[in-house]
Scaffold this motif. Structure first.
Motif, PDB file in Angstrom:
ATOM      1  N   ASN A   1      28.116  44.682  51.218  1.00 50.58           N
ATOM      2  CA  ASN A   1      28.661  44.821  49.875  1.00 50.58           C
ATOM      3  C   ASN A   1      29.942  45.620  49.872  1.00 50.58           C
ATOM      4  OD1 ASN A   1      27.548  43.668  47.529  1.00 50.58           O
ATOM      5  ND2 ASN A   1      25.644  44.753  47.911  1.00 50.58           N
ATOM      6  N   HIS A   2      31.048  44.951  49.648  1.00 50.67           N
ATOM      7  CA  HIS A   2      32.328  45.661  49.550  1.00 50.67           C
ATOM      8  C   HIS A   2      32.686  45.853  48.089  1.00 50.67           C
ATOM      9  CE1 HIS A   2      32.644  44.193  53.633  1.00 50.67           C
ATOM     10  NE2 HIS A   2      33.688  44.977  53.820  1.00 50.67           N
ATOM     11  N   SER A   3      33.240  46.995  47.750  1.00 49.84           N
ATOM     12  CA  SER A   3      33.759  47.182  46.395  1.00 49.84           C
ATOM     13  C   SER A   3      35.230  46.850  46.353  1.00 49.84           C
ATOM     14  CB  SER A   3      33.577  48.627  45.950  1.00 49.84           C
ATOM     15  OG  SER A   3      32.229  48.897  45.750  1.00 49.84           O
ATOM     16  N   ALA A   4      35.693  46.426  45.188  1.00 51.39           N
ATOM     17  CA  ALA A   4      37.116  46.148  45.038  1.00 51.39           C
ATOM     18  C   ALA A   4      37.905  47.445  45.141  1.00 51.39           C
ATOM     19  CB  ALA A   4      37.381  45.485  43.694  1.00 51.39           C
ATOM     20  N   PRO A   5      39.036  47.413  45.869  1.00 53.96           N
ATOM     21  CA  PRO A   5      39.873  48.612  45.945  1.00 53.96           C
ATOM     22  C   PRO A   5      40.326  49.017  44.543  1.00 53.96           C
ATOM     23  CG  PRO A   5      40.679  46.892  47.418  1.00 53.96           C
ATOM     24  CD  PRO A   5      39.605  46.281  46.581  1.00 53.96           C
TER      25      PRO A   5
ATOM     26  N   ASP B   1      42.979  50.426  43.378  1.00 53.10           N
ATOM     27  CA  ASP B   1      44.352  50.081  42.955  1.00 53.10           C
ATOM     28  C   ASP B   1      44.435  48.613  42.531  1.00 53.10           C
ATOM     29  OD1 ASP B   1      45.972  49.564  46.196  1.00 53.10           O
ATOM     30  OD2 ASP B   1      43.901  49.254  45.546  1.00 53.10           O
ATOM     31  N   LEU B   2      43.641  47.784  43.166  1.00 50.39           N
ATOM     32  CA  LEU B   2      43.622  46.369  42.798  1.00 50.39           C
ATOM     33  C   LEU B   2      43.043  46.186  41.396  1.00 50.39           C
ATOM     34  CD1 LEU B   2      43.977  43.363  43.527  1.00 50.39           C
ATOM     35  CD2 LEU B   2      41.721  43.440  44.574  1.00 50.39           C
ATOM     36  N   VAL B   3      41.978  46.934  41.125  1.00 43.66           N
ATOM     37  CA  VAL B   3      41.355  46.858  39.803  1.00 43.66           C
ATOM     38  C   VAL B   3      42.355  47.263  38.716  1.00 43.66           C
ATOM     39  CG1 VAL B   3      39.522  47.778  38.345  1.00 43.66           C
ATOM     40  CG2 VAL B   3      39.054  47.278  40.738  1.00 43.66           C
TER      41      VAL B   3
ATOM     42  N   ASP C   1      45.577  47.227  38.915  1.00 44.38           N
ATOM     43  CA  ASP C   1      46.612  46.208  38.904  1.00 44.38           C
ATOM     44  C   ASP C   1      46.245  45.037  37.990  1.00 44.38           C
ATOM     45  OD1 ASP C   1      48.488  44.909  41.731  1.00 44.38           O
ATOM     46  OD2 ASP C   1      49.059  46.146  40.008  1.00 44.38           O
ATOM     47  N   ILE C   2      45.023  44.575  38.166  1.00 46.77           N
ATOM     48  CA  ILE C   2      44.547  43.436  37.396  1.00 46.77           C
ATOM     49  C   ILE C   2      44.501  43.772  35.904  1.00 46.77           C
ATOM     50  CG2 ILE C   2      42.517  41.987  36.928  1.00 46.77           C
ATOM     51  CD1 ILE C   2      42.028  41.943  39.958  1.00 46.77           C
ATOM     52  N   LYS C   3      43.963  44.939  35.606  1.00 52.83           N
ATOM     53  CA  LYS C   3      43.897  45.361  34.193  1.00 52.83           C
ATOM     54  C   LYS C   3      45.287  45.414  33.585  1.00 52.83           C
ATOM     55  CE  LYS C   3      39.823  48.379  34.011  1.00 52.83           C
ATOM     56  NZ  LYS C   3      39.441  49.804  34.172  1.00 52.83           N
TER      57      LYS C   3
ATOM     58  N   LYS D   1      48.022  43.806  34.521  1.00 57.67           N
ATOM     59  CA  LYS D   1      48.625  42.484  34.363  1.00 57.67           C
ATOM     60  C   LYS D   1      48.094  41.769  33.131  1.00 57.67           C
ATOM     61  CE  LYS D   1      50.468  41.270  38.779  1.00 57.67           C
ATOM     62  NZ  LYS D   1      50.011  41.929  40.018  1.00 57.67           N
ATOM     63  N   VAL D   2      46.810  41.954  32.890  1.00 54.72           N
ATOM     64  CA  VAL D   2      46.202  41.318  31.720  1.00 54.72           C
ATOM     65  C   VAL D   2      46.771  41.924  30.439  1.00 54.72           C
ATOM     66  CG1 VAL D   2      44.064  41.178  30.396  1.00 54.72           C
ATOM     67  CG2 VAL D   2      44.083  40.512  32.783  1.00 54.72           C
TER      68      VAL D   2
ATOM     69  N   ASN E   1      50.123  40.563  29.908  1.00 56.72           N
ATOM     70  CA  ASN E   1      49.983  39.189  29.420  1.00 56.72           C
ATOM     71  C   ASN E   1      49.858  39.137  27.915  1.00 56.72           C
ATOM     72  OD1 ASN E   1      49.567  36.435  30.493  1.00 56.72           O
ATOM     73  ND2 ASN E   1      48.728  37.598  32.201  1.00 56.72           N
ATOM     74  N   LEU E   2      49.056  40.047  27.389  1.00 53.04           N
ATOM     75  CA  LEU E   2      48.829  40.092  25.958  1.00 53.04           C
ATOM     76  C   LEU E   2      50.078  40.556  25.217  1.00 53.04           C
ATOM     77  CD1 LEU E   2      45.271  41.528  25.268  1.00 53.04           C
ATOM     78  CD2 LEU E   2      46.173  39.280  24.708  1.00 53.04           C
TER      79      LEU E   2
ATOM     80  N   GLU F   1      43.436  38.345  19.829  1.00 55.15           N
ATOM     81  CA  GLU F   1      43.843  39.083  21.018  1.00 55.15           C
ATOM     82  C   GLU F   1      42.882  40.228  21.313  1.00 55.15           C
ATOM     83  OE1 GLU F   1      48.134  37.674  21.768  1.00 55.15           O
ATOM     84  OE2 GLU F   1      47.991  39.838  21.394  1.00 55.15           O
TER      85      GLU F   1
ATOM     86  N   MET G   1      35.221  42.366  33.553  1.00 55.80           N
ATOM     87  CA  MET G   1      35.523  43.453  34.492  1.00 55.80           C
ATOM     88  C   MET G   1      34.292  44.032  35.199  1.00 55.80           C
ATOM     89  SD  MET G   1      38.690  43.691  34.990  1.00 55.80           S
ATOM     90  CE  MET G   1      38.883  45.235  35.870  1.00 55.80           C
TER      91      MET G   1
ATOM     92  N   ILE H   1      33.684  42.834  38.800  1.00 58.68           N
ATOM     93  CA  ILE H   1      34.810  42.775  39.724  1.00 58.68           C
ATOM     94  C   ILE H   1      34.422  43.132  41.155  1.00 58.68           C
ATOM     95  CG2 ILE H   1      35.773  45.085  39.367  1.00 58.68           C
ATOM     96  CD1 ILE H   1      38.553  43.490  39.220  1.00 58.68           C
ATOM     97  N   ASN H   2      33.489  44.041  41.320  1.00 59.15           N
ATOM     98  CA  ASN H   2      33.089  44.382  42.689  1.00 59.15           C
ATOM     99  C   ASN H   2      32.349  43.227  43.370  1.00 59.15           C
ATOM    100  OD1 ASN H   2      34.202  46.963  42.887  1.00 59.15           O
ATOM    101  ND2 ASN H   2      32.450  47.883  41.838  1.00 59.15           N
TER     102      ASN H   2
ATOM    103  N   TYR I   1      34.916  40.648  44.160  1.00 60.19           N
ATOM    104  CA  TYR I   1      35.732  41.001  45.323  1.00 60.19           C
ATOM    105  C   TYR I   1      34.949  40.741  46.602  1.00 60.19           C
ATOM    106  CZ  TYR I   1      38.358  43.455  48.847  1.00 60.19           C
ATOM    107  OH  TYR I   1      39.039  43.752  49.996  1.00 60.19           O
ATOM    108  N   ASN I   2      33.711  41.145  46.589  1.00 61.34           N
ATOM    109  CA  ASN I   2      32.862  40.939  47.753  1.00 61.34           C
ATOM    110  C   ASN I   2      32.783  39.458  48.128  1.00 61.34           C
ATOM    111  OD1 ASN I   2      31.159  42.218  49.712  1.00 61.34           O
ATOM    112  ND2 ASN I   2      29.425  41.271  48.703  1.00 61.34           N
TER     113      ASN I   2
ATOM    114  N   GLN J   1      42.707  38.466  42.270  1.00 62.20           N
ATOM    115  CA  GLN J   1      43.694  38.599  41.204  1.00 62.20           C
ATOM    116  C   GLN J   1      43.933  37.255  40.516  1.00 62.20           C
ATOM    117  OE1 GLN J   1      46.754  41.688  40.760  1.00 62.20           O
ATOM    118  NE2 GLN J   1      47.881  40.226  42.036  1.00 62.20           N
TER     119      GLN J   1
ATOM    120  N   LEU K   1      43.128  36.502  36.539  1.00 66.46           N
ATOM    121  CA  LEU K   1      44.205  36.067  35.637  1.00 66.46           C
ATOM    122  C   LEU K   1      43.899  34.686  35.068  1.00 66.46           C
ATOM    123  CD1 LEU K   1      47.368  37.411  37.519  1.00 66.46           C
ATOM    124  CD2 LEU K   1      46.233  38.351  35.501  1.00 66.46           C
TER     125      LEU K   1
ATOM    126  N   PHE L   1      41.346  34.986  32.411  1.00 64.25           N
ATOM    127  CA  PHE L   1      41.925  35.441  31.146  1.00 64.25           C
ATOM    128  C   PHE L   1      42.674  34.313  30.453  1.00 64.25           C
ATOM    129  CE2 PHE L   1      42.943  38.454  28.062  1.00 64.25           C
ATOM    130  CZ  PHE L   1      44.262  38.271  27.680  1.00 64.25           C
TER     131      PHE L   1
END
Lengths: 91, 195
Positions: free
Chosen positions: A70-74, A76-78, A80-82, A84-85, A88-89, B12, B24, B27-28, B31-32, B49, B53, B56
């Motif tokens: 089980n890997h968790s998302a890094p 900084d990536l999380v 980043d995604i937030k 970008k979203v 977008n809005l 929105e 969200m 997300i883990n 990612y896995n 990513q 996106l 969304f």
């Protein structure tokens, strides 16, 4: 789980190997009915050594998978995604 | 597989709520899954990513309150196939005709009693299981991840993967046996005799 010693009164051979194996998987995959679970876990495993062993083996493999694979998302990536979203809005 | 999609018309704020509260949290797990599919940390990040996106962008196709995790996993899997699978050096696809009839073959008896002991597993404190899992063909490790790690039911897996439930089960069966064979190899190397 049973408090019987490993051998206890368990038979060394299973007459329904194939069906038992399928049932074991159904149970561990959460696809068996409560009755099927009860019959297999509380009755059959008490009497059958190969199935008892297989049960513990399958459980151990799944535990190993869960703890080691089980890997968790890094973080900084999380973020980043937030971000970008949100961008977008904002457009 | 085209489904009748009911398109919502979220505001929105609603979109952001759904995204934060329903997407969200997974997300883990996502990612896995991305990592196990691509076997590459950078590709996994890109895939994750792209998927979020995309999720969304197409959020109006998602019905609030339904199974977000399965919905997201399906997008991820499709993105992987479309954009990333070509990159991999995987051998050609497994013959699934063979896999479907596996439950009925005489090999089943041999496979049912593996050469593996619980004690050996308990001593695998390194990356043995991870390496063993990664060594499986992508379609096999996928079903193990979806079922054993993420707890999806067969029917959910069938929808995520676009395959019949029967194929889900036979693929799982084969994948688990392959995994056990790998683990048995490790156990032998570690000095454990046959069960």
């Amino acid at each position: 789980m049973s408090n019987l010693s490993e051998q206890g009164n368990r038979k060394q051979d299973c007459p329904n190997k194939r069906e038992c194996f399928e049932m074991l998987q159904l149970i561990l995959d959460g696809e068996a009915t409560p009755k099927q679970k009860d019959t297999f876990l509380n009755q059959h495993l008490e009497e059958c050594m190969p199935c008892y062993r297989n049960y513990h083996l399958e459980v151990a493999i799944r535990q190993l998978l869960r703890t080691k694979c089980n890997h968790s998302a890094p973080q900084d990536l999380v973020e980043d995604i937030k971000r970008k979203v949100a961008q977008n809005l904002a457009r | 597989m085209e489904e009748e999609v009911i398109r919502q018309q979220y505001s929105e704020r609603e979109k952001l709520n759904i995204f934060n509260q329903e997407f969200m949290p997974h997300i883990n797990s996502m990612y896995n899954f991305a990592y196990r599919l691509t076997l590459d940390a950078d590709d996994a990040k890109d895939l994750l990513q792209d998927t979020y996106l995309k999720a969304f962008r197409f959020i109006d196709s998602f019905q609030q309150g339904t199974n977000a995790k399965a919905w997201l996993f399906r997008i991820l899997k499709n993105s992987f196939i479309n954009d990333y699978r070509k990159k991999s050096k995987e051998p050609s696809k497994v013959d699934y005709q063979e896999v479907e009839t596996f439950y009925n073959s005489d090999d089943v008896d041999r496979q049912i009693t593996p050469d593996l002991r619980v004690e050996a597993l308990q001593d695998m404190i390194g990356d043995e299981i991870s390496i063993a899992l990664n060594s499986l063909d992508v379609d096999f490790r996928t079903v193990i991840i979806l079922c054993d790690l993420e707890g999806f039911k067969y029917e959910e897996m069938a929808k995520i993967l676009d395959i019949p439930i029967g194929t889900v089960r036979s693929r799982l069966h084969r994948a688990r046996n392959l995994l056990k064979e790998k683990l048995s190899e490790y156990a032998r190397k570690m000095g454990y005799k046959n069960a």
